[in-house]
Design an enzyme around this catalytic site. Structure first.
Site, PDB file in Angstrom:
ATOM      1  N   ILE A 151      -4.704 105.749  17.444  1.00  0.00           N
ATOM      2  CA  ILE A 151      -3.968 104.545  18.639  1.00  0.00           C
ATOM      3  C   ILE A 151      -4.922 105.331  19.971  1.00  0.00           C
ATOM      4  CG2 ILE A 151      -1.362 105.628  19.181  1.00  0.00           C
ATOM      5  CD1 ILE A 151      -0.528 105.310  16.469  1.00  0.00           C
ATOM      6  N   SER A 228       4.027 110.390  19.855  1.00  0.00           N
ATOM      7  CA  SER A 228       3.501 110.825  18.055  1.00  0.00           C
ATOM      8  C   SER A 228       3.888 111.454  17.186  1.00  0.00           C
ATOM      9  CB  SER A 228       2.467 111.767  19.350  1.00  0.00           C
ATOM     10  OG  SER A 228       2.759 112.481  19.442  1.00  0.00           O
ATOM     11  N   ASP A 253      10.072 108.379  21.705  1.00  0.00           N
ATOM     12  CA  ASP A 253       9.952 107.442  20.717  1.00  0.00           C
ATOM     13  C   ASP A 253      10.224 108.275  19.659  1.00  0.00           C
ATOM     14  OD1 ASP A 253      10.286 105.225  19.499  1.00  0.00           O
ATOM     15  OD2 ASP A 253       8.473 105.063  18.515  1.00  0.00           O
ATOM     16  N   GLU A 258      15.794 113.488  13.752  1.00  0.00           N
ATOM     17  CA  GLU A 258      16.105 111.542  13.415  1.00  0.00           C
ATOM     18  C   GLU A 258      17.203 111.713  13.160  1.00  0.00           C
ATOM     19  OE1 GLU A 258      12.865 109.075  13.540  1.00  0.00           O
ATOM     20  OE2 GLU A 258      11.602 110.720  15.526  1.00  0.00           O
ATOM     21  N   HIS A 281      12.269 105.712  17.587  1.00  0.00           N
ATOM     22  CA  HIS A 281      11.015 105.575  16.015  1.00  0.00           C
ATOM     23  C   HIS A 281      10.707 104.332  15.858  1.00  0.00           C
ATOM     24  CE1 HIS A 281       8.498 108.616  13.793  1.00  0.00           C
ATOM     25  NE2 HIS A 281       7.773 107.250  14.049  1.00  0.00           N
ATOM     26  N   GLY A 283       7.807 102.479  17.424  1.00  0.00           N
ATOM     27  CA  GLY A 283       6.462 102.225  17.820  1.00  0.00           C
ATOM     28  C   GLY A 283       5.953 101.010  16.818  1.00  0.00           C
ATOM     29  N   GLY A 284       6.006 101.600  15.989  1.00  0.00           N
ATOM     30  CA  GLY A 284       4.958 100.952  14.839  1.00  0.00           C
ATOM     31  C   GLY A 284       5.649  99.722  14.216  1.00  0.00           C
TER      32      GLY A 284
END
Ligand SMILES: NC(=O)c1ccc[n+]([C@@H]2O[C@H](COP(=O)([O-])OP(=O)(O)OC[C@H]3O[C@@H](n4cnc5c(N)ncnc54)[C@H](O)[C@@H]3O)[C@@H](O)[C@H]2O)c1
Length: 397
Positions: A151, A228, A253, A258, A281, A283-284
């Site tokens: 990344i 990350s 993120d 969580e 979360h 990001g992806g």
């Protein structure tokens, strides 16, 4: 040949597997342990995401199962050791969402530099507050990337295309992309960067790696991004530095804890801070990444089942095989003890079968050897190898 894909896996996976001759059953939800035990009797390939847990009991109830595809990044929902002991290969998609993370981070850098979180909130509150105060272009500003892996390097390239200067720090020896410059220490990066973005991996040593000392060492009014791992950052310190005005904005993120389910309450000391972007979360998480993950993992499953390749397997010895030759291929997964390879080659020699290529790898208790030969190995020779005490499985192609 049967594949069962759970949890709404992208149709790109179905396409790949059907094109290789699999009958694919697609289900929207996950299955609990008892339901998996019921369903896996004749299934060769299982596809899951993060909500399906594959236990030892499930594996024992799946005699035909050859491989499990985790159509996501994480694989801790599978008992990897029990799977390896049975010779079931487990595969995932560690890199398919790299671009999605990079694009989110780029968007956040610009959003923070223009103080968009504040501006949009004021508009929603009915306040017209047109001002350039505190708003900046990102062109010419310095991005500090901590963790220059998949990344980090791609972020480096895209940020340079926006006219940013890039400095990076990595504990491993990573070559610079483009005009990016490696710093000799984290301290040097923190003293240089207008935006610090973390892209380190989740090794245990990184827990709490970025705290009060690191925030204090950042330039006044710099911005901070973490997409990350949540456990890497001390968010109490981040909060203090945002409240003091030392940090001008942040985007986060990932969090140490969580929420488990959709709609659960999100609790964090970062809530309610000015110019702080909080995302769940994601990001992806894009449609493009899902599609990419779909075909990527399906290719790995098919490559393993149809040609013996364990490339990128997370639990079996990794053997990168060339395409299936015109000849004949034998895959032999065995206990990692001395003498197995010698016996295997003796069997080929005794059968008068010429070995034209051989690839071997070991991992923990297992060894895996792929042998390409000019003739099919006779049935008695195959029987002898299958019956040997160190054989986990033998497959021919
Ligand atoms: N937010 C999301 O949705 C999302 C999606 C994908 C990946 N991730 C996370 O992003 C991170 C990076 O992913 P990647 O695929 O680039 O990983 P990677 O393994 O390719 O790169 C990580 C890099 O960090 C370096 N590193 C590790 N510890 C370090 C330290 N203390 N200081 C400096 N460098 C250090 C490593 O040497 C490596 O080069 C991972 O933590 C991953 O879990 C998050």
């Amino acid at each position: 040949m049967k594949a069962l894909l759970l949890e709404n896996i992208h149709p790109s996976a179905v396409q790949v597997l059907e094109s290789r001759g699999y009958e694919v059953e697609l289900r929207a939800g996950s299955l609990r342990e008892a339901e998996l035990v019921e369903s896996l009797g004749d299934v060769d390939l299982l596809g899951i995401r993060s909500n399906t847990t594959v236990t030892k009991r499930v594996l024992e109830a799946a005699p035909a199962l050859q491989a499990i595809g985790c159509f996501c990044i994480g694989t801790n929902q599978v008992d990897l050791v029990a799977a390896a002991e049975r010779g079931v290969g487990v595969f995932n998609a560690p890199y398919s969402n790299t671009r999605s993370v990079v694009e989110l981070v780029i968007g956040e850098i610009i959003a923070l530099a223009r103080r968009l979180p504040e501006k949009t909130q004021r508009m929603h509150d009915g306040v017209w507050d047109k001002s350039a105060r505190g708003s900046h272009e990102v062109r010419g500003r310095t991005l500090g990337i901590v963790g220059y892996g998949n990344i980090g390097t791609q972020l480096s390239n895209v940020a340079e295309a926006l006219g940013m200067r890039v400095v990076f720090y990595d504990t491993a020896d990573r070559p610079a992309h483009g005009n990016a410059r490696r710093t000799s220490s984290l301290a040097e990066l923190l003293a240089t960067a207008d935006v610090v973005s973390l892209h380190v991996d989740g090794r245990p040593g990184n827990a709490g790696f970025f705290g009060d000392e690191e925030f204090a060492a950042m330039k006044p009014r710099a911005m901070f991004i973490n997409a990350s791992r949540g456990m890497v950052v001390d968010y109490d310190s981040l909060r203090n530095h945002v409240l003091s005005g030392h940090i001008a904005g942040a985007a986060v993120d990932v969090f140490p804890v969580e929420p488990k389910a959709q709609g659960d309450e999100f609790d964090s000391i970062l809530r309610g801070l000015d110019n702080v972007i909080l995302t769940p979360h994601v990001g992806g998480s894009t449609q493009e990444a899902q599609e990419e993950i779909g075909w990527f993992v399906a290719e790995k499953l098919a490559g393993f089942a149809l040609a013996g390749s364990t490339a990128l397997s997370v639990n079996l010895p990794e053997v990168l095989t060339p395409p299936l030759p015109d000849g004949h291929r034998v895959g032999f997964l065995h206990h990692n003890v001395p003498g197995v390879l010698a016996r295997l080659n003796a069997v080929f020699a005794e059968a008068g079968d010429n070995v034209i290529g051989q690839h071997l790898s070991t991992r923990d208790q297992l060894g895996y050897v792929i042998t390409d030969a000019s003739e099919p190995l006779p049935a008695e020779a195959i029987g002898e190898l299958r019956a040997s005490e160190h054989c986990v499985w033998l497959r021919t192609w």
